[in-house]
Design a protein around this motif. Structure first.
Motif, mmCIF file in Angstrom:
data_model
loop_
_atom_site.group_PDB
_atom_site.id
_atom_site.type_symbol
_atom_site.label_atom_id
_atom_site.label_comp_id
_atom_site.label_asym_id
_atom_site.label_seq_id
_atom_site.Cartn_x
_atom_site.Cartn_y
_atom_site.Cartn_z
ATOM 1 N N MET A 98 -4.662 -7.470 -1.185
ATOM 2 C CA MET A 98 -3.999 -6.233 -1.592
ATOM 3 C C MET A 98 -3.114 -6.465 -2.809
ATOM 4 N N LYS A 99 -2.415 -7.600 -2.841
ATOM 5 C CA LYS A 99 -1.556 -7.900 -3.985
ATOM 6 C C LYS A 99 -2.377 -8.013 -5.264
ATOM 7 N N ASN A 100 -3.555 -8.636 -5.181
ATOM 8 C CA ASN A 100 -4.410 -8.776 -6.361
ATOM 9 C C ASN A 100 -5.031 -7.451 -6.771
ATOM 10 N N ILE A 101 -5.314 -6.585 -5.811
ATOM 11 C CA ILE A 101 -5.823 -5.244 -6.148
ATOM 12 C C ILE A 101 -4.764 -4.466 -6.927
ATOM 13 N N PHE A 102 -3.513 -4.520 -6.447
ATOM 14 C CA PHE A 102 -2.431 -3.833 -7.160
ATOM 15 C C PHE A 102 -2.271 -4.390 -8.576
ATOM 16 N N GLY A 103 -2.456 -5.693 -8.721
ATOM 17 C CA GLY A 103 -2.272 -6.335 -10.022
ATOM 18 C C GLY A 103 -3.371 -6.048 -11.023
ATOM 19 N N ASN A 104 -4.491 -5.484 -10.558
ATOM 20 C CA ASN A 104 -5.603 -5.175 -11.463
ATOM 21 C C ASN A 104 -5.927 -3.686 -11.528
ATOM 22 N N LEU A 105 -5.073 -2.879 -10.912
ATOM 23 C CA LEU A 105 -5.315 -1.438 -10.880
ATOM 24 C C LEU A 105 -4.658 -0.755 -12.080
ATOM 25 N N TYR A 106 -5.471 0.025 -12.803
ATOM 26 C CA TYR A 106 -4.967 0.866 -13.882
ATOM 27 C C TYR A 106 -5.218 2.315 -13.465
ATOM 28 N N VAL A 144 2.603 10.225 3.029
ATOM 29 C CA VAL A 144 1.289 9.862 2.490
ATOM 30 C C VAL A 144 1.124 8.337 2.472
ATOM 31 N N GLY A 145 2.187 7.623 2.064
ATOM 32 C CA GLY A 145 2.131 6.168 2.060
ATOM 33 C C GLY A 145 1.901 5.602 3.455
ATOM 34 N N GLY A 146 2.584 6.190 4.448
ATOM 35 C CA GLY A 146 2.395 5.751 5.825
ATOM 36 C C GLY A 146 0.996 6.040 6.330
ATOM 37 N N VAL A 147 0.473 7.225 6.020
ATOM 38 C CA VAL A 147 -0.884 7.591 6.452
ATOM 39 C C VAL A 147 -1.920 6.683 5.791
ATOM 40 N N MET A 148 -1.747 6.415 4.495
ATOM 41 C CA MET A 148 -2.702 5.553 3.785
ATOM 42 C C MET A 148 -2.685 4.140 4.360
ATOM 43 N N ALA A 149 -1.475 3.589 4.576
ATOM 44 C CA ALA A 149 -1.376 2.246 5.147
ATOM 45 C C ALA A 149 -1.949 2.212 6.558
ATOM 46 N N GLY A 150 -1.691 3.272 7.337
ATOM 47 C CA GLY A 150 -2.224 3.335 8.691
ATOM 48 C C GLY A 150 -3.739 3.422 8.704
ATOM 49 N N ALA A 151 -4.313 4.216 7.779
ATOM 50 C CA ALA A 151 -5.767 4.351 7.707
ATOM 51 C C ALA A 151 -6.425 3.022 7.343
ATOM 52 N N ILE A 152 -5.851 2.332 6.360
ATOM 53 C CA ILE A 152 -6.400 1.028 5.977
ATOM 54 C C ILE A 152 -6.193 0.020 7.109
ATOM 55 N N GLY A 153 -5.038 0.103 7.779
ATOM 56 C CA GLY A 153 -4.793 -0.774 8.925
ATOM 57 C C GLY A 153 -5.813 -0.549 10.028
ATOM 58 N N PHE A 154 -6.166 0.721 10.248
ATOM 59 C CA PHE A 154 -7.174 1.047 11.268
ATOM 60 C C PHE A 154 -8.530 0.451 10.893
ATOM 61 N N ILE A 206 0.843 -1.199 0.000
ATOM 62 C CA ILE A 206 0.000 0.000 0.000
ATOM 63 C C ILE A 206 0.876 1.246 0.000
ATOM 64 N N GLY A 207 1.859 1.283 0.884
ATOM 65 C CA GLY A 207 2.773 2.413 0.940
ATOM 66 C C GLY A 207 3.589 2.564 -0.329
ATOM 67 N N ALA A 208 4.005 1.426 -0.909
ATOM 68 C CA ALA A 208 4.840 1.474 -2.113
ATOM 69 C C ALA A 208 4.089 2.077 -3.288
ATOM 70 N N PHE A 209 2.900 1.584 -3.578
ATOM 71 C CA PHE A 209 2.159 2.075 -4.740
ATOM 72 C C PHE A 209 1.584 3.466 -4.483
ATOM 73 N N THR A 210 1.166 3.743 -3.250
ATOM 74 C CA THR A 210 0.705 5.097 -2.933
ATOM 75 C C THR A 210 1.833 6.100 -3.117
ATOM 76 N N GLY A 211 3.034 5.737 -2.657
ATOM 77 C CA GLY A 211 4.189 6.623 -2.799
ATOM 78 C C GLY A 211 4.534 6.901 -4.247
ATOM 79 N N VAL A 212 4.467 5.859 -5.083
ATOM 80 C CA VAL A 212 4.760 6.038 -6.511
ATOM 81 C C VAL A 212 3.747 6.982 -7.153
ATOM 82 N N ILE A 213 2.476 6.816 -6.801
ATOM 83 C CA ILE A 213 1.430 7.688 -7.356
ATOM 84 C C ILE A 213 1.649 9.136 -6.918
ATOM 85 N N VAL A 214 1.989 9.332 -5.651
ATOM 86 C CA VAL A 214 2.196 10.682 -5.122
ATOM 87 C C VAL A 214 3.363 11.370 -5.816
ATOM 88 N N THR A 215 4.481 10.688 -5.966
ATOM 89 C CA THR A 215 5.642 11.323 -6.601
ATOM 90 C C THR A 215 5.378 11.617 -8.079
#
Length: 357
Positions: free
Chosen positions: A140-148, A105-115, A76-85
């Motif tokens: 989560m891995k499958n969501i990343f694999g199908n996200l455009y 942002v990646g940490g906040v997103m992962a934390g929010a989903i974790g919550f 979550i943090g990895a792909f969120t970070g890539v999108i943000v940059t």
């Protein structure tokens, strides 16, 4: 109690010193050109895995909850970070600033989903919790694999359709389904990784030594007794789960910006990665933060250092894991280590008394 707190502070300070000394030595070696390009390539991922090990140890060792979905939060943090940059490429020209924003942002997103995930999941215990978190990581891995996801002149567009996206003028694909994210600007540096480790140590060790940390340990040691004295079990478990997920997300953002391409397939964000991080925690010592740091460094670099033996590389690696496990947990090995520690302590105490006389 006071003696125990002093010992914890000494152990915490020694961890900071260990990490700082290692950083300075490696920086010195790099400045003198004595580190190979392969070893330089290991530095940022090693920093990410150290943060992942520390954050998982907070959940497993301090809180006593077994999670096998830590790689999902990293993803979550990895792909969120890539999108943000990618979105900030024009607005924020400074690469380090973009990386820091991406990690936050990646940490906040992962934390929010974790919550959100933790609210229903933390009602489970033991093997059931491990299975559910394992399933979360795979989802989560499958969501990343199908996200455009892409951006053009009309804004940001996203779909989960296998047909992908059709972007307009000035369009740029950021995440392309199974292909993942390509053309990532490499922003991660060893210095930023070092700062992230220090930040993680600061957060985790201050939490452990705080009033909340003592409540968390009480929940771990005896759930019923903790609940009987008014400790809100759900609150503290959810707190630890969220903090652990946030730190994993920040580590994922750091990790993703060390490569030009990031794909959801493979073993970077699946259950194998979660189990590998758990191995770092167990072999370093459950609840032992300094042990997690050392184990993550050694066990991440060791497989690469064993490549010279070819097909026997993973066999030797497995044998090393077994030996370390026996040394850490076998009763006889524990007795032997305590005996050696006692002898050193006795000798040191005797020399100190002689010097005082």
């Amino acid at each position: 109690m006071k003696k125990r707190l002093t010992k914890d502070k000494i152990m915490g300070a020694s961890t900071y010193i260990l990490v700082t000394v290692a950083f300075l030595i490696l920086q010195l070696l790099m400045s003198q050109g004595k580190l190979s390009s392969t070893m330089k390539g290991f530095l940022v991922p090693a920093c990410a895995y150290i943060v992942l090990a520390i954050s998982l140890n907070l959940l497993v060792g301090i809180c006593g909850e077994l999670s096998l979905g830590h790689a999902g939060f990293m993803g979550i943090g990895a792909f969120t970070g890539v999108i943000v940059t990618a979105l900030l490429a024009t607005a924020v020209p400074n690469g380090i600033v973009r990386l820091v924003i991406a990690m936050v942002v990646g940490g906040v997103m992962a934390g929010a989903i974790g919550f959100l995930i933790g609210i229903p999941v933390l009602r489970l215990r033991g093997d059931y919790l491990a299975i559910v978190t394992l399933a979360f990581g795979e989802i989560m891995k499958n969501i990343f694999g199908n996200l455009y996801l892409g951006i053009d002149d009309t804004g940001l567009h996203a779909t989960m359709s296998s047909a992908g996206l059709t972007l307009g003028a000035g369009g740029q694909m950021i995440v392309s389904g199974p292909r993942g994210a390509t053309g990532i600007t490499k922003l991660s540096t060893f210095a930023v990784g070092f700062v992230l480790i220090l930040f993680t140590l600061f957060v985790v060790q201050n939490l452990i030594n705080s009033r909340e940390g003592r409540a968390i340990k009480a929940v771990r040691d005896n759930r019923i007794a903790a609940e009987s004295v008014g400790i809100n079990i759900t609150k503290y478990k959810l707190m630890v789960f969220t903090i652990s997920a946030s730190l994993a997300g920040a580590a994922g953002a750091l990790y993703s910006h060390n490569y030009a391409t990031l794909t959801p397939a493979g073993d970077k964000f699946n259950y194998n990665a979660s189990i590998m991080i758990l191995v770092y925690v167990v072999l370093g010592g459950i609840g032992n933060i300094r042990g997690s740091v050392i184990a993550a460094i050694v066990l991440y670099i060791l497989p690469e250092k064993l490549r010279f033996i070819g097909d026997y590389r993973m066999l030797v690696y497995a044998i090393v894991l077994i030996i370390v496990m026996l040394m850490n947990w076998a009763p006889k090995a524990q007795e032997y280590k305590q005996m050696i520690a006692y002898k050193f302590k006795s000798k040191f105490g005797k020399n100190k008394e002689e010097a005082a006389e």
